[in-house]
Enzyme design. Structure first.
Site, PDB file in Angstrom:
ATOM      1  N   LEU A   1       1.647   7.228   1.069  1.00 53.98           N
ATOM      2  CA  LEU A   1       0.945   8.508   0.940  1.00 53.98           C
ATOM      3  C   LEU A   1      -0.281   8.320   0.062  1.00 53.98           C
ATOM      4  CD1 LEU A   1       3.856  11.072   0.497  1.00 53.98           C
ATOM      5  CD2 LEU A   1       2.827  10.142   2.582  1.00 53.98           C
ATOM      6  N   GLY A   2      -1.418   8.784   0.575  1.00 53.25           N
ATOM      7  CA  GLY A   2      -2.667   8.684  -0.170  1.00 53.25           C
ATOM      8  C   GLY A   2      -3.306  10.055  -0.310  1.00 53.25           C
TER       9      GLY A   2
ATOM     10  N   HIS B   1     -16.600   1.887   7.744  1.00 57.29           N
ATOM     11  CA  HIS B   1     -16.301   3.301   8.030  1.00 57.29           C
ATOM     12  C   HIS B   1     -16.402   3.652   9.518  1.00 57.29           C
ATOM     13  CE1 HIS B   1     -16.527   7.448   5.851  1.00 57.29           C
ATOM     14  NE2 HIS B   1     -15.822   7.551   6.947  1.00 57.29           N
TER      15      HIS B   1
ATOM     16  N   TYR C   1     -18.927   9.959   0.975  1.00 59.11           N
ATOM     17  CA  TYR C   1     -18.402  11.205   0.407  1.00 59.11           C
ATOM     18  C   TYR C   1     -19.161  11.607  -0.858  1.00 59.11           C
ATOM     19  CZ  TYR C   1     -14.274  10.153   3.365  1.00 59.11           C
ATOM     20  OH  TYR C   1     -13.435   9.837   4.400  1.00 59.11           O
TER      21      TYR C   1
ATOM     22  N   ASP D   1      -8.231   7.747  -1.464  1.00 57.25           N
ATOM     23  CA  ASP D   1      -9.086   7.315  -0.356  1.00 57.25           C
ATOM     24  C   ASP D   1     -10.443   8.000  -0.443  1.00 57.25           C
ATOM     25  OD1 ASP D   1      -9.168   6.097   2.556  1.00 57.25           O
ATOM     26  OD2 ASP D   1     -10.023   8.107   2.695  1.00 57.25           O
TER      27      ASP D   1
ATOM     28  N   MET E   1       0.850  -1.200   0.000  1.00 61.55           N
ATOM     29  CA  MET E   1       0.000   0.000   0.000  1.00 61.55           C
ATOM     30  C   MET E   1       0.889   1.254   0.000  1.00 61.55           C
ATOM     31  SD  MET E   1      -2.837   1.052   2.860  1.00 61.55           S
ATOM     32  CE  MET E   1      -1.707   0.972   4.262  1.00 61.55           C
ATOM     33  N   PRO E   2       0.734   2.152  -0.984  1.00 60.37           N
ATOM     34  CA  PRO E   2       1.536   3.390  -0.968  1.00 60.37           C
ATOM     35  C   PRO E   2       1.310   4.156   0.344  1.00 60.37           C
ATOM     36  CG  PRO E   2       0.349   3.170  -3.051  1.00 60.37           C
ATOM     37  CD  PRO E   2      -0.191   2.111  -2.138  1.00 60.37           C
TER      38      PRO E   2
HETATM   39  P1  NAP Z   1      -6.771  17.229   6.360  1.00 61.88           P
HETATM   40  O1  NAP Z   1      -6.140  16.493   5.239  1.00 61.88           O
HETATM   41  O2  NAP Z   1      -6.181  17.152   7.719  1.00 61.88           O
HETATM   42  O3  NAP Z   1      -6.834  18.793   6.013  1.00 61.88           O
HETATM   43  C1  NAP Z   1      -7.330  19.273   4.827  1.00 61.88           C
HETATM   44  C2  NAP Z   1      -7.234  20.802   4.881  1.00 61.88           C
HETATM   45  O4  NAP Z   1      -5.864  21.201   4.834  1.00 61.88           O
HETATM   46  C3  NAP Z   1      -7.913  21.447   3.709  1.00 61.88           C
HETATM   47  O5  NAP Z   1      -8.538  22.629   4.196  1.00 61.88           O
HETATM   48  C4  NAP Z   1      -6.767  21.805   2.766  1.00 61.88           C
HETATM   49  O6  NAP Z   1      -7.110  22.957   2.008  1.00 61.88           O
HETATM   50  C5  NAP Z   1      -5.647  22.100   3.739  1.00 61.88           C
HETATM   51  N1  NAP Z   1      -4.306  21.805   3.213  1.00 61.88           N
HETATM   52  C6  NAP Z   1      -3.876  20.666   2.627  1.00 61.88           C
HETATM   53  N2  NAP Z   1      -2.573  20.733   2.344  1.00 61.88           N
HETATM   54  C7  NAP Z   1      -2.151  21.950   2.747  1.00 61.88           C
HETATM   55  C8  NAP Z   1      -0.887  22.615   2.707  1.00 61.88           C
HETATM   56  N3  NAP Z   1       0.192  22.017   2.219  1.00 61.88           N
HETATM   57  N4  NAP Z   1      -0.827  23.872   3.224  1.00 61.88           N
HETATM   58  C9  NAP Z   1      -1.903  24.483   3.729  1.00 61.88           C
HETATM   59  N5  NAP Z   1      -3.133  23.917   3.783  1.00 61.88           N
HETATM   60  C10 NAP Z   1      -3.244  22.652   3.300  1.00 61.88           C
HETATM   61  O7  NAP Z   1      -8.327  16.858   6.486  1.00 61.88           O
HETATM   62  P2  NAP Z   1      -9.330  15.756   5.913  1.00 61.88           P
HETATM   63  O8  NAP Z   1      -9.634  15.995   4.483  1.00 61.88           O
HETATM   64  O9  NAP Z   1     -10.459  15.723   6.862  1.00 61.88           O
HETATM   65  O10 NAP Z   1      -8.554  14.381   6.033  1.00 61.88           O
HETATM   66  C11 NAP Z   1      -7.817  13.807   4.986  1.00 61.88           C
HETATM   67  C12 NAP Z   1      -8.527  12.583   4.419  1.00 61.88           C
HETATM   68  O11 NAP Z   1      -8.764  11.602   5.450  1.00 61.88           O
HETATM   69  C13 NAP Z   1      -9.937  12.857   3.885  1.00 61.88           C
HETATM   70  O12 NAP Z   1      -9.950  13.537   2.650  1.00 61.88           O
HETATM   71  C14 NAP Z   1     -10.496  11.464   3.856  1.00 61.88           C
HETATM   72  O13 NAP Z   1     -10.018  10.746   2.731  1.00 61.88           O
HETATM   73  C15 NAP Z   1      -9.931  10.889   5.154  1.00 61.88           C
HETATM   74  N6  NAP Z   1     -10.897  11.028   6.293  1.00 61.88           N
HETATM   75  C16 NAP Z   1     -11.399   9.887   6.823  1.00 61.88           C
HETATM   76  C17 NAP Z   1     -12.285   9.939   7.902  1.00 61.88           C
HETATM   77  C18 NAP Z   1     -12.808   8.661   8.493  1.00 61.88           C
HETATM   78  O14 NAP Z   1     -13.737   8.694   9.322  1.00 61.88           O
HETATM   79  N7  NAP Z   1     -12.282   7.519   8.103  1.00 61.88           N
HETATM   80  C19 NAP Z   1     -12.653  11.180   8.451  1.00 61.88           C
HETATM   81  C20 NAP Z   1     -12.128  12.336   7.895  1.00 61.88           C
HETATM   82  C21 NAP Z   1     -11.227  12.247   6.828  1.00 61.88           C
HETATM   83  P3  NAP Z   1      -7.151  22.968   0.384  1.00 61.88           P
HETATM   84  O15 NAP Z   1      -7.960  21.778  -0.072  1.00 61.88           O
HETATM   85  O16 NAP Z   1      -7.797  24.281   0.075  1.00 61.88           O
HETATM   86  O17 NAP Z   1      -5.719  22.900  -0.054  1.00 61.88           O
END
Ligand code: NAP
Length: 280
Positions: free
Chosen positions: A15-16, A104, A48, A43, A12-13
């Site tokens: 970074l996702g 989930h 979603y 992911d 599994m890579p």
């Molecule tokens: P996150 O990745 O912690 O944060 C995303 C936020 O950070 C967005 O507002 C994004 O803005 C910003 N961002 C990203 N890279 C940046 C950088 N280099 N500099 C500044 N800001 C940056 O939050 P998340 O989307 O909640 O979590 C990541 C993934 O985890 C989800 O997309 C999903 O696949 C998974 N997830 C799973 C669950 C679960 O229950 N299993 C729950 C939540 C999330 P921009 O988009 O504007 O760049």
């Protein structure tokens, strides 16, 4: 790209690319940009509501299916017939197999749903199966009462919620840890946190890169979300530096020991998630 070797030897890579809270309109392009930036792991989840657009992005990316690692998650309201729901996910994405499927949430008829995932894996429709938001003991209980131990547990991990004991327990059981919300969804002004900024300055790296590197060094898969191509590239560019023991000790001081997003042990959250229906 570095890989995590799952308990059943699936690679599994580490970074996702996460696509939570990316609107269906933006998703196809975001997936194309992410694959162009070098991501090979995507992911998503039934909840979603963007699986169709993920499939379109994959098809247009020009990268062969077998080079990609695609995850979806079964929502609680589909646990009664998880198998049929995964078939619907496959149809929406236009794929004939998934690399990883997760339950989930740790609520509802998880035992029934887990048997379905085991059958999908045995039938070759899914290469690896796992859970999300499970405690270590519940993840192991699920495996102990069935044939297959979850190969993955996807949980919130970030500098404000570091969970070292839970991560050690999961990894000791051969359950790979994936970090959701690695950037704490931007909360608590994480991108201007002075500890993380100062560490980044030493290596010419951003706060986001310091966080991703800190997780990779724990063999944790990072699911970072961004809709901006320059940030996608930034968040994957972490294999040319290493954190010192002093850096890691500094990051350890940021741990608040609790979620700042949502608490799965809060009865009101349990009721909210139990009542949330996904029509997918
Ligand atoms: P996150 O990745 O912690 O944060 C995303 C936020 O950070 C967005 O507002 C994004 O803005 C910003 N961002 C990203 N890279 C940046 C950088 N280099 N500099 C500044 N800001 C940056 O939050 P998340 O989307 O909640 O979590 C990541 C993934 O985890 C989800 O997309 C999903 O696949 C998974 N997830 C799973 C669950 C679960 O229950 N299993 C729950 C939540 C999330 P921009 O988009 O504007 O760049």
């Amino acid at each position: 790209m570095q890989y995590v070797n799952l308990a059943n030897n699936v690679q599994m890579p580490i970074l996702g690319f996460g696509v939570f809270q990316i609107s269906p309109e933006e998703t196809e392009q975001a997936v194309i940009h992410a694959i162009q930036a070098g991501y090979r792991h995507i992911d998503t989840a039934q909840s979603y509501m963007n699986e169709t657009e993920i499939g379109r992005g994959i098809a247009k990316s020009g990268v062969a299916r077998e080079e990609l690692f695609i995850t979806t998650k079964v929502w609680i309201s589909n646990y009664e017939d998880a198998k049929a729901s995964v078939e619907r996910s496959l149809a929406r994405m236009g794929l004939d197999y998934l690399d990883l499927v997760l339950l989930h949430q740790p609520f509802g008829d998880t035992f029934k749903a887990w048997k379905d995932l085991e059958e999908l894996q045995a039938a070759g429709k899914v290469r690896a199966i796992g859970v999300s938001n499970f405690s270590p003991s519940f993840a192991v209980e699920l495996g102990a009462f069935h044939k297959v131990m979850p190969q993955v547990n996807q949980i919130e991990v970030n500098p404000f919620f570091q969970r070292p004991e839970e991560i050690a327990k999961l990894q000791a059981q051969g359950i790979a840890v994936q970090a959701w919300a690695p950037f704490a969804e931007g909360k608590n002004e994480i991108f201007s946190n002075s500890v993380l900024v100062e560490i980044g300055k030493k290596y010419g790296k951003s706060v986001a890169q310091v966080i991703v590197r800190w997780l990779v060094e724990q063999n944790i898969t990072v699911l970072a979300k961004s809709v901006k191509p320059e940030r996608m590239a930034e968040n994957i560019n972490v294999f040319d530096f290493a954190l010192s023991d002093e850096d890691k000790a500094q990051i350890a001081t940021l741990d608040l020991g609790k979620t700042i997003i949502f608490d799965h042990s809060d009865p009101e959250i349990v009721k909210f998630l139990a009542g949330y229906k996904v029509n997918a």
